[in-house]
Design an enzyme around this catalytic site. Structure first.
Site, PDB file in Angstrom:
ATOM      1  N   GLU A 197      36.645  11.760   4.063  1.00 61.39           N
ATOM      2  CA  GLU A 197      35.589  10.734   4.046  1.00 61.39           C
ATOM      3  C   GLU A 197      35.667   9.885   2.794  1.00 61.39           C
ATOM      4  OE1 GLU A 197      31.847  12.757   4.893  1.00 61.39           O
ATOM      5  OE2 GLU A 197      32.311  12.755   7.025  1.00 61.39           O
ATOM      6  N   GLU A 386      36.336  15.776  12.695  1.00 64.73           N
ATOM      7  CA  GLU A 386      35.010  16.393  12.531  1.00 64.73           C
ATOM      8  C   GLU A 386      34.093  15.842  13.597  1.00 64.73           C
ATOM      9  OE1 GLU A 386      32.980  16.415   8.733  1.00 64.73           O
ATOM     10  OE2 GLU A 386      34.894  16.640   7.696  1.00 64.73           O
TER      11      GLU A 386
HETATM   12  P1  P53 Z   1      26.628  18.799   6.784  1.00 61.87           P
HETATM   13  C1  P53 Z   1      26.975  13.208   5.578  1.00 61.87           C
HETATM   14  C2  P53 Z   1      27.079  12.465   6.745  1.00 61.87           C
HETATM   15  C3  P53 Z   1      28.178  12.596   7.569  1.00 61.87           C
HETATM   16  C4  P53 Z   1      29.193  13.450   7.225  1.00 61.87           C
HETATM   17  O1  P53 Z   1      27.673  17.686   7.208  1.00 61.87           O
HETATM   18  C5  P53 Z   1      29.094  14.175   6.059  1.00 61.87           C
HETATM   19  C6  P53 Z   1      28.002  14.057   5.227  1.00 61.87           C
HETATM   20  C7  P53 Z   1      27.887  14.822   3.976  1.00 61.87           C
HETATM   21  O2  P53 Z   1      26.917  15.789   4.119  1.00 61.87           O
HETATM   22  O3  P53 Z   1      30.060  14.984   5.649  1.00 61.87           O
HETATM   23  C8  P53 Z   1      30.940  15.613   6.526  1.00 61.87           C
HETATM   24  O4  P53 Z   1      27.433  19.942   6.274  1.00 61.87           O
HETATM   25  C9  P53 Z   1      31.841  16.382   5.606  1.00 61.87           C
HETATM   26  C10 P53 Z   1      31.728  17.854   5.727  1.00 61.87           C
HETATM   27  C11 P53 Z   1      30.327  18.240   6.130  1.00 61.87           C
HETATM   28  C12 P53 Z   1      30.050  17.662   7.506  1.00 61.87           C
HETATM   29  O5  P53 Z   1      30.182  16.265   7.474  1.00 61.87           O
HETATM   30  O6  P53 Z   1      25.797  18.162   5.745  1.00 61.87           O
HETATM   31  O7  P53 Z   1      33.177  15.954   5.677  1.00 61.87           O
HETATM   32  O8  P53 Z   1      32.147  18.415   4.514  1.00 61.87           O
HETATM   33  O9  P53 Z   1      30.087  19.588   6.107  1.00 61.87           O
HETATM   34  C13 P53 Z   1      28.709  18.009   8.089  1.00 61.87           C
HETATM   35  O10 P53 Z   1      25.900  19.154   8.027  1.00 61.87           O
END
Ligand code: P53
Length: 487
Positions: A197, A386
């Site tokens: 990201e 993701e």
């Molecule tokens: P969590 C924010 C918005 C979208 C993706 O997020 C994001 C984030 C940061 O929080 O990050 C990605 O764990 C990231 C992962 C993360 C995942 O989204 O807050 O690449 O490290 O865990 C999910 O639910």
């Protein structure tokens, strides 16, 4: 028809949220290791020691005074220290992935496990051996590793001594790290992502800069990251021309709230600022004009060296990877529109979509739109690295019936299929987030789970770390076995 024969089904993780072993095997401290846990309502914090010796807690995004340094509080729980202990469970976890039929496993290398201080002369051999063992384990099950070189992760020493990515020196330290892992793992790893990201690096934990509010410093630091990525792409290709090295961008899809041209224009601006300009640089090799105009308006001059522009130009990526969780609504005037509670960008509620328990709108069709727009614009192969539903799981009689998660994933996979079959998008693979439960990046809690496998650990860090298959485990297994036909 449907998914291509060699489609890469799998799952995704990141070292600081998954690995643990924060001081084991010669690993140094990373910025992530000084960020406390949190919850939905409690922000993650950093304890800093000021020049006069006094200590105080500050929210993770707040500025750290230049004469202060982060310290670890013995009585506080830090999620990254143990995470869910992949460090000691990797054989078991990879076996479970193998059982689901994974073709690919996305993971990140912990920079501070390879270069504990970032500026060390020699890499840490024990750290190198750890990942070698992990990749060998993957090979047993014919799982292809997909390695994120940098996932929200910076050796603390680079932040403290050099000021993180604001310093040009960090580029060279990063390239030393890349050279070491590219050479060492060139026969074990083919797929790489430079920065997770890359459009979401904006605070101490990711950029290592302390004046997060300063426009010039932010832009200069982001330039250094983009330049480092472009140089890493070239270096990787020199070491092994077979490498496939990708960009990784958080692809929130923005919708204008109405057909009012003011809203549409605002959405265009937000999309450019939040993501488009990163794609343009990583896929086309130069800053778009609108960004250069913005620099001018802000009286900002990027500090560059001769040759930097060529480096960006020669370091474009082989493929695009994205995270996709949700869409968001943008309006020129926010007015009285109902707010979406957890929407990361403080957006407006989309009346057509349901939301997760954390307030993230659920938008499978949005994924199809995203894939099409990207493929139209850049004509590069795509990967979704993701996607998933963060939810609270309940164990009843030893089982976890996570039908809500199955439903979320099924609906997204169906849209991927449409994008491939009907629209002709070239999609290489799909690695849903947190395939084995891990720590949330945003909130630092365990309760927000994404996995096919449940890990026994709670928000305060207690638990046996035992692994239990959820209902979605068998479901995903047959999705892979049928190559996306049986959903
Ligand atoms: P969590 C924010 C918005 C979208 C993706 O997020 C994001 C984030 C940061 O929080 O990050 C990605 O764990 C990231 C992962 C993360 C995942 O989204 O807050 O690449 O490290 O865990 C999910 O639910």
């Amino acid at each position: 028809m449907g998914f291509p024969k060699d489609f890469l089904w799998g799952g995704a993780t990141a070292a600081n949220q998954y690995e643990g072993g924060y001081l084991s095997g010669g690993k140094g401290l990373a910025v992530a290791d000084v960020i406390s846990g949190g919850t939905k309502t409690q922000v993650r914090k950093i304890l800093i020691e000021l020049a006069d010796g006094t200590k105080k807690w500050i929210p993770r995004w707040e500025e750290i005074p230049t004469d202060a340094k982060p310290v670890i509080d013995e009585n506080t729980y830090y999620p990254s220290h143990q995470a869910v202990d992949f460090y000691h469970h990797y054989k078991e976890d990879i076996r479970l992935m193998g059982e689901m039929g994974f073709k690919v496993f996305r993971m990140s290398i912990n920079w501070s496990r390879i270069f504990p201080n970032g500026d060390d002369v020699c890499p840490n051999e024990e750290g190198l051996q750890f990942y070698e063992a992990v990749f060998a384990e993957c090979k047993k099950y014919q799982i292809e590793p997909l390695v994120t070189i940098n996932h929200f992760d910076l050796p603390l020493n680079i932040a403290l001594k050099y000021g993180g990515w604001y310093s040009r020196k960090t580029i060279n330290m990063f390239l030393d790290y890349c050279k070491t892992i590219f050479e060492r793992y060139q026969h074990q790893v083919k797929y790489w992502l430079t920065f997770n990201e890359i459009n979401f690096l904006r605070d101490y934990s990711t950029l290592g800069i302390t004046e997060a509010s300063d426009y010039n410093k932010q832009q200069q630091s982001i330039f250094h990251v983009l330049l480092a990525s472009a140089k890493a792409v070239q270096l990787g290709h020199q070491i092994n021309p077979e490498f496939k090295i990708g960009a990784m961008i958080a692809n929130i899809l923005f919708y204008p709230q109405s057909c009012n041209p003011e809203d549409v224009l605002e959405e265009m601006k937000v999309s450019r600022e939040f993501k488009d300009f990163y794609y343009d640089i990583q896929c086309r090799g130069s800053y778009p004009n609108y960004k250069l105009k913005e620099f001018k308006r802000n009286h900002f001059k990027l500090e560059k060296l001769p040759g930097d522009e060529e480096e960006l130009q020669n370091g474009t990526v082989d493929f695009i990877s994205i995270s996709y969780y949700n869409s968001a609504v943008i309006a020129k005037q926010k007015g009285d529109a109902e707010k979406s509670s957890g929407n990361q960008l403080g957006g407006i509620k989309n009346p057509y979509l349901e939301e997760s328990e954390w307030g993230w709108p659920i938008d499978p069709i949005g994924l199809r739109i995203v894939l099409n727009r990207l493929y139209d614009k850049y004509r590069l192969p795509l990967m979704i690295v993701e996607n998933g539903l963060g939810a609270i799981d309940k164990i009843k009689n030893g089982t976890i019936d996570d039908d809500y998660r199955i439903d979320y994933l099924r609906r997204h996979i169906l849209q991927m299929k449409e994008a491939i079959e009907y629209d002709g998008v070239e999609l290489w693979g799909y690695t849903p987030w947190g395939c084995i439960d891990l720590v949330s990046a945003g909130t630092g809690e365990m309760d927000k789970r994404y996995g096919f496998v449940y890990v026994d650990k709670d928000n305060s860090g207690k638990g046996t770390l035992s692994r239990t298959k959820k209902k979605s485990f068998d479901w995903y297994k047959q999705v892979i076995a049928s190559n996306g036909e049986s959903l």
